[in-house]
Motif scaffolding. Structure first.
Motif, PDB file in Angstrom:
ATOM      1  N   ARG A  21      -1.275   8.830   4.712  1.00  0.00           N
ATOM      2  CA  ARG A  21      -0.893   9.433   6.448  1.00  0.00           C
ATOM      3  C   ARG A  21      -0.285  10.116   6.701  1.00  0.00           C
ATOM      4  O   ARG A  21       1.548   8.952   7.217  1.00  0.00           O
ATOM      5  N   MET A  26      -8.558   8.737   3.585  1.00  0.00           N
ATOM      6  CA  MET A  26      -6.619   8.284   3.769  1.00  0.00           C
ATOM      7  C   MET A  26      -5.886   9.186   4.256  1.00  0.00           C
ATOM      8  O   MET A  26      -4.695   8.401   5.461  1.00  0.00           O
ATOM      9  N   ALA A  83      -1.907   8.924  -5.017  1.00  0.00           N
ATOM     10  CA  ALA A  83      -1.670   7.990  -3.169  1.00  0.00           C
ATOM     11  C   ALA A  83      -0.095   7.274  -4.478  1.00  0.00           C
ATOM     12  O   ALA A  83       0.658   7.539  -3.455  1.00  0.00           O
ATOM     13  N   ALA A 131     -12.401   9.578  -0.771  1.00  0.00           N
ATOM     14  CA  ALA A 131     -10.968   8.601   0.141  1.00  0.00           C
ATOM     15  C   ALA A 131     -10.092   8.677   0.309  1.00  0.00           C
ATOM     16  O   ALA A 131      -9.143   8.803   1.034  1.00  0.00           O
ATOM     17  N   ARG A 154      -8.427   5.746   7.857  1.00  0.00           N
ATOM     18  CA  ARG A 154      -8.396   4.341   6.788  1.00  0.00           C
ATOM     19  C   ARG A 154      -6.574   4.290   6.499  1.00  0.00           C
ATOM     20  O   ARG A 154      -6.925   5.279   5.963  1.00  0.00           O
ATOM     21  N   LEU A 155      -6.687   3.169   6.152  1.00  0.00           N
ATOM     22  CA  LEU A 155      -4.956   3.138   5.900  1.00  0.00           C
ATOM     23  C   LEU A 155      -5.091   2.774   3.949  1.00  0.00           C
ATOM     24  O   LEU A 155      -6.791   2.633   3.977  1.00  0.00           O
ATOM     25  N   ALA A 156      -4.754   3.185   3.226  1.00  0.00           N
ATOM     26  CA  ALA A 156      -4.535   2.991   1.636  1.00  0.00           C
ATOM     27  C   ALA A 156      -4.609   1.662   1.492  1.00  0.00           C
ATOM     28  O   ALA A 156      -3.904   0.110   2.152  1.00  0.00           O
ATOM     29  N   ALA A 201       0.811  -1.414  -0.261  1.00  0.00           N
ATOM     30  CA  ALA A 201      -0.119  -0.324  -0.031  1.00  0.00           C
ATOM     31  C   ALA A 201       1.043   1.671   0.022  1.00  0.00           C
ATOM     32  O   ALA A 201       2.201   0.757   0.327  1.00  0.00           O
ATOM     33  N   GLN A 211       1.715   4.376   0.755  1.00  0.00           N
ATOM     34  CA  GLN A 211       1.871   5.851   3.418  1.00  0.00           C
ATOM     35  C   GLN A 211       1.344   7.272   2.189  1.00  0.00           C
ATOM     36  O   GLN A 211       2.344   7.926   2.234  1.00  0.00           O
TER      37      GLN A 211
END
Lengths: 113, 312
Positions: free
Chosen positions: B179, B231, B303, B227, B236-238, B175, B177
């Motif tokens: 955050r 994130m 992302a 979304a 919520r995490l990606a 995934a 990062q």
């Protein structure tokens, strides 16, 4: 001549022409690759704006503009975004690997910034 | 009077574009570009292209700006400070003159547009009845020139594949990062309050897009923004990019589009033509699936490549 220049469609068309020049100059001369990517977006915005002037002039049948160029510009904006995202991913990888965000050979004026 | 407003708008656009090129401040250039995107959205509204205005404001001003700001933050941490414009006159004079020539040539073309202006508006309106749609732009995107839209969806997916393939080998399938280390409280509040409204607006845009300005791209961009907000705030995490459900969602829209396209060969006049009786339900169905795909693809493009090892 004056009647042509006075419509807002051709005004935005001329603005598009100016943006194309500005964006192109940025792509050609700026050593910072991120800035070149922004320049590419300005160039694109200019081309879309010229096309927008075409769309506005094609107003007919009670529509305020020709829908075909409008739809093509929407498609173009999304494709330009995809290309920008890919270019930025490449640039980030380049920076991680080489520690540099430019393609120029060691530039002497770096010390002054 | 309105022409004065347009002139001010055009002057603002050109000033912002010039600022982007000449400023030494990388972050300032990006902020100027975001303002440029929003102003350009107003410009498109002035050109009576509300569909384009919504797309430009959402993608040009919003998502691209976020992409650039994240890249800038990354470059500041990992790369030497990028140089400014060359001050040596020999290095910028010739490009400046050439670009000025390009602008002059384009301006001459703009002033020499044929009159009366050629327009496909007649054909677009004449066949509108058959599609069951009321918004001619949506009709062009999803019926008359559906092949363009289909190919564009595939370009989006290819770009995402390209972005993902730039991850380190260890992080493939993991995934991103998103955050940040420190999450400001107002961001968390915003990420809790905004998404219900955003989703509502997106659903509304898809639905009215058939008859009024709006549609899949605009709605997809709003969903992607929601979304990303969730994130970024760490609520919520990606998602893991190896997740089968995620990949199905991304490929679902274009796959359905291709499927309906081939269906047209069997039951209508050819590839991507719709049987007239069910044209509208088919188009709305494709739009709904495409919106989810676009939202996912755009959010994941912002992302960036996955940078954490996948969790089994």
């Amino acid at each position: 001549m004056s009647a042509i220049a006075l419509t807002s469609a051709s005004l935005f068309g001329l603005c598009g022409a100016a943006l194309v020049g500005i964006g192109l100059f940025c792509i050609l001369t700026h050593p910072d690759l991120l800035r070149r990517i922004i320049g590419f977006n300005i160039l694109g915005a200019g081309i879309f704006l010229v096309f927008g002037a075409v769309a506005r002039r094609g107003a007919a049948m009670g529509l305020s503009g020709d829908p075909v160029p409008q739809a093509m510009v929407i498609t173009g904006i999304v494709v330009a975004f995809a290309a920008t995202a890919l270019a930025i991913a490449l640039l980030r990888r380049l920076a991680s690997l080489t520690g540099s965000a430019t393609l120029e050979a060691a530039t002497p004026p770096r010390s002054e910034t | 009077m309105s022409l004065v407003f347009d002139m001010a708008l055009v002057a603002g656009l050109i000033a912002l574009a010039l600022h982007v090129v000449v400023t030494r401040d990388g972050r300032g250039a990006i902020l100027a570009f975001m303002a440029f995107g929003l102003l350009l959205g107003i410009g498109w509204a002035r050109l009576a292209s509300v569909d384009v205005a919504l797309t430009e404001a959402a993608i040009g001003g919003g998502l691209t700006g976020m992409l650039l700001l994240r890249a800038q933050a990354h470059l500041v941490r990992h790369a030497a400070h990028p140089a400014a414009l060359p001050t040596d006159r020999r290095r910028w004079l010739v490009p400046a003159l050439s670009c000025g020539l390009v602008t002059l040539a384009l301006a001459a073309v703009v002033l020499a547009f044929p009159r009366p202006a050629p327009s496909l508006a007649h054909q677009a309106v004449a066949s509108l009845e058959a599609t069951g749609l009321g918004n001619p732009v949506t009709a062009v995107l999803l019926a008359y020139r559906a092949i363009d839209t289909l190919l564009e969806k595939i370009v989006l997916i290819l770009a995402l594949v390209g972005v993902w393939s730039l991850s380190r080998d260890a992080a493939w399938g993991g995934a991103s990062q998103l955050r940040p280390a420190i999450i400001p409280e107002p961001l968390v509040f915003l990420a809790r309050v905004m998404p219900p409204f955003g989703v509502l607006i997106a659903v509304y845009q898809v639905w009215v897009g058939a008859d009024l300005p709006g549609g899949t791209f605009q709605a997809g961009t709003i969903l992607a923004a929601m979304a990303l907000l969730v994130m970024l705030a760490g609520l919520r995490l990606a998602p893991q990019t190896q997740s089968r459900a995620l990949r199905l969602m991304l490929a679902g829209g274009p796959a359905l589009f291709v499927l309906v396209g081939f269906l047209g060969v069997a039951v209508a006049q050819g590839f991507l033509s719709y049987p007239e009786a069910i044209a509208k339900p088919l188009i709305v169905g494709i739009e709904a699936a495409l919106t989810l795909s676009i939202a996912g693809t755009l959010a994941l493009l912002v992302a960036g490549p996955p940078d954490r090892a996948p969790e089994p």
